[in-house]
Design an enzyme around this catalytic site. Structure first.
Site, PDB file in Angstrom:
ATOM      1  N   LYS A  24       0.473   3.740  -2.947  1.00  0.00           N
ATOM      2  CA  LYS A  24      -0.943   4.924  -2.679  1.00  0.00           C
ATOM      3  C   LYS A  24      -0.036   5.818  -2.559  1.00  0.00           C
ATOM      4  O   LYS A  24      -0.762   6.794  -2.726  1.00  0.00           O
ATOM      5  CB  LYS A  24      -1.626   4.519  -1.569  1.00  0.00           C
ATOM      6  N   SER A  60      -5.614   3.809   4.570  1.00  0.00           N
ATOM      7  CA  SER A  60      -5.276   2.600   3.465  1.00  0.00           C
ATOM      8  C   SER A  60      -6.536   2.316   2.633  1.00  0.00           C
ATOM      9  O   SER A  60      -6.651   1.065   2.209  1.00  0.00           O
ATOM     10  CB  SER A  60      -4.357   1.593   3.500  1.00  0.00           C
ATOM     11  N   SER A 101       0.643  -1.117  -0.333  1.00  0.00           N
ATOM     12  CA  SER A 101       0.063   0.373   0.176  1.00  0.00           C
ATOM     13  C   SER A 101       0.637   1.456  -0.076  1.00  0.00           C
ATOM     14  O   SER A 101       0.192   2.605  -0.346  1.00  0.00           O
ATOM     15  CB  SER A 101      -0.461  -0.115   1.183  1.00  0.00           C
TER      16      SER A 101
END
Length: 501
Positions: free
Chosen positions: A139, A334, A136
């Site tokens: 991102k 997230s 993640s």
């Protein structure tokens, strides 16, 4: 086997937080949440007055006695070195400490990069140019691209439009997937725009136009193109609710219940939202004698009639939270779905197809325009759900450095969204033992977790008052080995405590 390894973590409930963290962290939490995002970080650490007495670290690491806004601060303010005369850590001394903590628990290895935010000087480099699966942490790329392309203050509009056929109302998607089913909540991000509010405003417009019913509801969710699911995603992850088919309209970031972060999702989030709107329209219409036909079908919203007719006329609209607020949410929690939707909105604003490929291309283009070489970067998705992604620690630190001290001040809006160690978001339940407590309240970083991947990228002010940016990425790790998360947290805590000379 699916690469995803559950949720990345969430902040502990308030009662548990109060029992387990010292007063210092509770005070820091108040600071982190109370100060507006544009000026929260720098002034929040500085504070104009502090209690007397010895401190184990620099005074900028103590909670301020009062909250203040630096002169001239605004949306373009944000992180800067807190002590202009603070020494840059000695690279050799820092590397010796990090090498002692950044060790894999079992199989696999960690890469890493630490830079001085002000100068860009590399203070630690372990395979920093090696492309790795970042989970993640990817991102961060979408967050930067969204703020540059859309702008921090942009909002997405969900509208109702008069259809081509008299008596039809077309619910038109505009990219807001954080809609609430009830009234609009101006102080919220999730549910900032509410379908009940939109329904009442639509009924008022219908009344003014002389409509008596019955009214039929259509759905236009044609803003996005291409497959609704990325081919890089595992069906197991979709079934588990890590992500869902993407639409430019959804309730609760494509969750059945507000605030839910696990479990199955609607597989047609746009139609689920449209049906909820139709129910609210039925309720609002019944109060004034306007009937609404059951059912919702998909159909395009007409362009405004050139002769000034009703077809294509906007009846009502509700606006989302700002892009800045949505970026804050996607980083702190997230949120996979919100990130992927934001990428498609970046593509739309860039003149590219609002598809998976278009979104990836648009985000990478923004990195290049930031001066971050993206030729070696491979992105199969934007949420980080696949091992096919390849991003280096150097590229991630470059993005964070652009956010903290770069010339494009629009990126400052991302800073408050980074989870705070031991306090907020996906770091809320970490940094609670003696080996990592030194970083609690100080380390601000984006987490990343897959079965064999763990990553942590963010920023911290060290004990001398120097702002450092960092990225640590573990690949090929033993699934479930608890020592890997602890290794990351200990390493980031070393940076917070560093007076490395």
């Amino acid at each position: 086997m699916t690469p995803k390894k559950g949720q990345e973590g969430a902040a502990p409930p308030p009662g548990r937080l109060g029992r387990s963290l010292p007063l210092l962290l509770l005070m820091l939490l108040v600071v982190a949440l109370a100060v507006p995002a544009g000026v929260a970080i720098g002034p929040g650490f500085l504070g104009p007055a502090r209690p007397p007495g010895p401190a184990p670290a620099g005074p900028w690491q103590l909670p301020p006695a009062t909250l203040s806004t630096a002169a001239g601060s605004g949306s373009g303010a944000g992180i800067r070195p807190l002590n202009a005369a603070a020494p840059v850590p000695d690279a050799a001394a820092l590397a010796a400490q990090l090498s002692a903590t950044l060790k894999a628990d079992g199989a696999g290895s960690f890469s890493g990069m630490v830079q001085d935010a002000a100068t860009g000087e590399v203070l630690f480099d372990r395979s920093g140019d090696e492309g790795r699966a970042p989970a993640s942490n990817i991102k961060l790329l979408t967050a930067a691209a969204a703020l540059r392309t859309l702008g921090p203050d942009r909002r997405f509009s969900t509208r109702t439009v008069a259809g081509s056929t008299p008596g039809t109302v077309v619910l038109t998607a505009g990219g807001d997937v954080l809609l609430g089913a009830g009234d609009s909540a101006p102080d919220a991000v999730l549910g900032h725009a509410g379908l009940a509010t939109l329904a009442r405003s639509t009924v008022q417009a219908l009344q003014q136009g002389g409509a008596t019913g019955p009214v039929s509801v259509l759905l236009d969710d044609s803003l996005f193109t291409g497959p609704a699911l990325s081919p890089a995603w595992s069906p197991e992850d979709v079934a588990a609710g890590e992500v869902a088919p993407l639409f430019p309209l959804a309730l609760n970031s494509a969750r059945f219940t507000p605030g839910t972060s696990t479990g199955p999702r609607p597989q047609d989030a746009a139609m689920t939202a449209a049906e909820a709107f139709a129910a609210r329209l039925t309720e609002a219409g019944a109060a004034v004698g306007i009937a609404v036909a059951p059912g919702v079908i998909r159909g395009p919203a007409p362009q405004p009639a050139p002769d000034g007719g009703q077809a294509g006329k906007v009846l009502a609209a509700v606006e989302s939270a700002t892009v800045s607020q949505q970026v804050d949410l996607l980083l702190r929690t997230s949120d996979n779905y919100l990130t992927e939707v934001m990428g498609r909105m970046v593509a739309t604003a860039s003149g590219k197809p609002a598809s998976n490929n278009g979104a990836v291309a648009a985000v990478l283009q923004q990195l290049e325009e930031l001066g971050i070489p993206a030729a070696s970067l491979h992105a199969a998705d934007l949420a980080g759900l696949t091992l096919d992604n390849r991003v280096s620690a150097r590229q991630l630190t470059a993005v964070i450095r652009a956010m903290t001290t770069g010339p494009d001040t629009r990126l400052r809006s991302a800073l408050a969204g980074f989870p705070v160690a031991g306090l907020t978001g996906t770091l809320g339940s970490r940094y609670s033992d003696t080996s990592t407590a030194g970083g609690a309240g100080l380390v601000r970083a984006k987490t990343g977790t897959l079965n064999t991947v763990i990553a942590l990228s963010g920023y911290v002010v060290d004990a001398d008052g120097r702002l450092l940016v960092f990225s640590f990425i573990g690949n090929g790790l033993t699934p479930g080995a608890a020592g890997n998360k602890e290794a990351l947290d200990r390493t980031a805590s070393v940076l917070a405590a560093c007076g490395c000379r």
